[in-house]
Structure formats: structure tokens, C-alpha cells
Design an enzyme around this catalytic site. Sequence first.
Site, PDB file in Angstrom:
ATOM      1  N   ASP A  98     -52.773  17.426   9.410  1.00 30.63           N
ATOM      2  CA  ASP A  98     -51.949  17.809   8.360  1.00 30.63           C
ATOM      3  C   ASP A  98     -50.900  16.730   8.233  1.00 30.63           C
ATOM      4  OD1 ASP A  98     -50.028  19.021   7.148  1.00 30.63           O
ATOM      5  OD2 ASP A  98     -49.228  20.331   8.382  1.00 30.63           O
TER       6      ASP A  98
ATOM      7  N   ASN B  87     -57.023   8.000  -0.446  1.00 28.26           N
ATOM      8  CA  ASN B  87     -56.950   9.558  -1.559  1.00 28.26           C
ATOM      9  C   ASN B  87     -56.333  10.944  -1.135  1.00 28.26           C
ATOM     10  OD1 ASN B  87     -58.708  10.685  -3.408  1.00 28.26           O
ATOM     11  ND2 ASN B  87     -59.181  11.863  -1.703  1.00 28.26           N
TER      12      ASN B  87
ATOM     13  N   TYR C 163     -43.723  12.846  -7.815  1.00 25.56           N
ATOM     14  CA  TYR C 163     -45.265  12.164  -7.296  1.00 25.56           C
ATOM     15  C   TYR C 163     -45.058  10.942  -8.686  1.00 25.56           C
ATOM     16  CZ  TYR C 163     -49.822  12.094  -8.389  1.00 25.56           C
ATOM     17  OH  TYR C 163     -51.619  11.422  -8.799  1.00 25.56           O
TER      18      TYR C 163
ATOM     19  N   LYS D 219     -46.587   7.304  -6.414  1.00 29.54           N
ATOM     20  CA  LYS D 219     -47.476   6.859  -6.568  1.00 29.54           C
ATOM     21  C   LYS D 219     -47.235   5.008  -6.704  1.00 29.54           C
ATOM     22  CE  LYS D 219     -50.740   9.893  -5.767  1.00 29.54           C
ATOM     23  NZ  LYS D 219     -52.042   9.452  -4.329  1.00 29.54           N
TER      24      LYS D 219
END
Length: 231
Positions: free
Chosen positions: A40, A67, A137, A141
Site C-alpha cells: 500500500d 507503473n 496528478y 507526473k
Amino acid sequence: MTNILLTGSSRGIGAAIAAALDGPGVAIAGHGTTSGLPADFTDPDAPRALWDAAVARLGHVDVLINNAGVFEANPIDADDAAWRANWARTMQVNLTAAAELCRLAVLHWRARGVPGRIVNVASRAAHRGDSPAHWHYAASKAGMVAMTKTIARGYARDGILAFAICPGFTMTGMAEDYLESRGGDALLADIPLGRVAMPDEVAEMARWLALDAPASMTGAVLDVNGASYVR
């Protein structure tokens, strides 16, 4: 035998990557909630535990593929505590956990005096941003892309290579929900190819980078987005 640690292997792009790598000469330690080694990534201790479990299973790791990730809305009008918590959760899962695994991989390879490869699955959002509810997000990235380039520049002389993949929308359950929430056809109109990527397309890129890409490509960031963002 090439030993690979692949995070987020239970579904979507991760499952497709595992399938693409499944063949003679490759051993995979997969991580996921429904298959493989559990971890987790909201728990700061999870990356180390996962790495140790993978090394225990495989003996050593030659390739790390990061990933695993989350894509969750974080509206700016949420209350302060919720907005900070959502930001921190996405950064922890998408960036910090990946960074810790990269660090452990680099230390592992340098201690053994062997080469290694890192493949980080980032996102088109790293370059063009994302929706107003997904600042966190896009930032996570973008951080992954910058981290990949830094690793490539810092450790190429040790034979340690690093690559990043930036998919656009990919036909996973997560992408289907997002497409529907954003109007579907209108969003597809922004993709010159006329469709989103399929998981096996991203997986083939990951397989190639993990096993076959020439060393001089280290530091490369490869797009898989149907020309919806070109650099």
C-alpha cells in the site's frame, strides 16, 4: 534471466506490461492489490518492504518498472484539510513511492557493480497539464519525468539507464470513467488519431525499454498519446 519488479501489475497498463514481458528469459515480481506482492503505497514504509520482498523472491532485480499510480479528483473548493490530504496522497503514491523504489534500485545496482534499467510510467499531463481538479496528478507526473532525467544523467556511467513513458488517455477502467465524466466524444476530438491508446500499445513500449532499447536512449521520454500533445 532478466529479473523485473513491476508495480501496479494487477490491472490496466500494468497487467498489459506483465503480459508483454511474459516469456523465456524473464522473471517478474508483480505488485498489486489482487495479485503479486502486496504493498500500500500510502504507507511510507511500503516501497522498502516491496523491494525487499522482490529481492527475496528473485535473488536480485535487473529492471524496475514504476507503473502504480492513482488518478483522483481534488477540487480547489474542497476544504483546506481535504485538499492538502488529497494532494499528499497522490504525491506519496505517484511520486514518492516511485522515487524510493528508484533509489533502492540504484543502490542495489551500484553495490553489486552491475547495470540496471528503470522505466517510469508518467503521463501526458506531465507536459500539458490536466483538468482543474487534477493539479496534483499533473505535478506528480511532471516530477516523475524530471526524476527520470536526473537519474539518467547521474548514473549513466554506472550502466544504469532510465526512461519514461507518457501515455495520454488509455483504455483502462480509470480512463473510461474519466472520458465519460468529461463528455467522451468532445474529449476524443482532441486526439488526432481519433481514439485513446490501448494498454497493449503502452505495454509494448515498456517491454522494449525494459529489455531492448539502446543504452544511448537513456533519459528519453516517449509519448503514446495519438498526437494529442506533440513536442
